[in-house]
Design an enzyme around this catalytic site. Structure first.
Site, PDB file in Angstrom:
ATOM      1  CG  ASP A   1      -9.834  -0.814   3.947  1.00 60.28           C
ATOM      2  OD1 ASP A   1      -9.548  -1.348   3.224  1.00 60.28           O
ATOM      3  OD2 ASP A   1      -9.328  -1.241   5.034  1.00 60.28           O
TER       4      ASP A   1
ATOM      5  CD  GLN B   1      -3.510  -4.580   6.122  1.00 60.61           C
ATOM      6  OE1 GLN B   1      -3.669  -4.118   5.352  1.00 60.61           O
ATOM      7  NE2 GLN B   1      -3.793  -5.800   5.902  1.00 60.61           N
TER       8      GLN B   1
ATOM      9  CE  LYS C   1      -3.921  -3.007   1.332  1.00 61.90           C
ATOM     10  NZ  LYS C   1      -4.375  -3.181   2.457  1.00 61.90           N
TER      11      LYS C   1
END
Ligand code: NDP
Length: 286
Positions: A120, A97, A53
């Site tokens: 997200d 995460q 990322k």
């Protein structure tokens, strides 16, 4: 005839090029897009994803901060860090995460993220907005899968789509995106009866179950578009999807490979969502 391969590498590069162009435009207007990623604990796979990322951000001209926190981090500490990032006007996207260490409640942590920074698309607000068709952050994996279907030139209106998998992060939002495109959608899961027959009726088949070779050639309608979301390890330790690729590609009209498919699009869509978060800030200033 062998299926057309829907190339995640090419399409992800396309999405990232747009993100890079938009990042440059935002900077000209005084906004430097920034993503903060929280990595808690020592999960090696998570560490690899987070490095990916950060690399994508650098490629697109997006600032990134990786907050690496020890396994012993308390839930309260993590929540406090998220609250601080919510309040920081220079931060546009926040991502935690997953998975988190067992002593931290994921749901609580996700719900602490400001929905306007939830790149997200996992907060209840964004899930709800997706459901009712409002502008929102769409979870990156289904967003990437939809991009691939559309890039393959498929007109979804009126098509029969089957999604195998009903998780909150892939299967359910995927189904909502397909409904929004006027496809007729069947969602299958581990209790589904006659999975093979249901899949074989699909014009568009999305495999998101996490089961190697779940989708075999007899489960695919000739000419169907097959999107393989699965990321599994085979007996040799190699990355593979849910679709028995070689035989299925002899039946399908178009198919995504693993690796080189949806995984790359997931990463690219995170860049697109981060840009979108920064663009919202710019619009709010106007
Ligand atoms: P989950 O384990 O949360 O969900 C799997 C879903 O598949 C469940 O709904 C389950 O049913 C269903 N399922 C499992 N086995 C079968 C079966 N034999 N027949 C029918 N349905 C079945 O996984 P995720 O949704 O998080 O991920 C799915 C896959 O996609 C995984 O391989 C994951 O690694 C991969 N993935 C890939 C990403 C990418 O970027 N390419 C990103 C995210 C995930 P039930 O609900 O009844 O248990």
């Amino acid at each position: 005839m062998a299926a057309t391969i829907i190339d995640g590498k090419v399409l992800a590069a396309e999405v990232k090029a747009v993100a890079a162009r938009d990042a440059a435009a935002l900077k000209e207007q005084g906004i430097s897009p920034k993503l903060v990623v929280f990595l808690v604990g020592e999960n090696p796979a998570s560490a690899v994803y987070v490095r990916g990322k950060a690399k994508d951000c650098a490629e697109c001209g997006i600032d990134s901060i990786v907050e690496t926190l020890p396994e012993t981090t308390t839930e309260a500490d993590l929540l406090a860090r998220i609250v601080a990032m919510n309040a920081d006007p220079t931060v546009h996207g926040i991502l935690v995460q997953l998975p988190l260490p067992g002593h931290i409640e994921e749901k609580k942590v996700i719900e602490a993220i400001d929905p306007k920074k939830d790149v997200d698309g996992f907060t209840p607000v964004n899930i709800g907005r997706l459901q009712i068709g409002e502008d929102c952050f769409v979870p990156c994996t289904p967003a990437g899968a939809l991009y691939m279907i559309q890039a393959a030139g498929v007109q979804l209106a009126g098509k029969d789509a089957v999604v195998v998998g009903r998780s909150n992060i892939v299967g359910k939002p995927m189904a909502m995106l397909l409904v929004a495109q006027s496809a007729t959608v069947t969602v299958c899961h581990s209790k589904t009866q006659n999975l093979a027959a249901k899949c074989a009726a699909a014009d568009v088949l999305i495999a998101a179950a996490g089961q190697e070779k779940l989708i075999t050639a007899n489960m695919v309608k000739p000419g169907a578009v097959v999107i393989d979301v699965g990321m599994n390890k085979n007996a040799d330790g190699k990355l593979c999807g849910d679709v028995d690729f070689e035989p299925v590609s002899q039946v399908a009209g178009a198919i995504t490979p693993v690796p080189g498919g949806v995984g790359l699009m997931t990463r690219a869509m995170l860049m697109a969502n981060t840009i979108k978060a920064a663009q919202w800030v710019l619009q709010a200033q106007k």
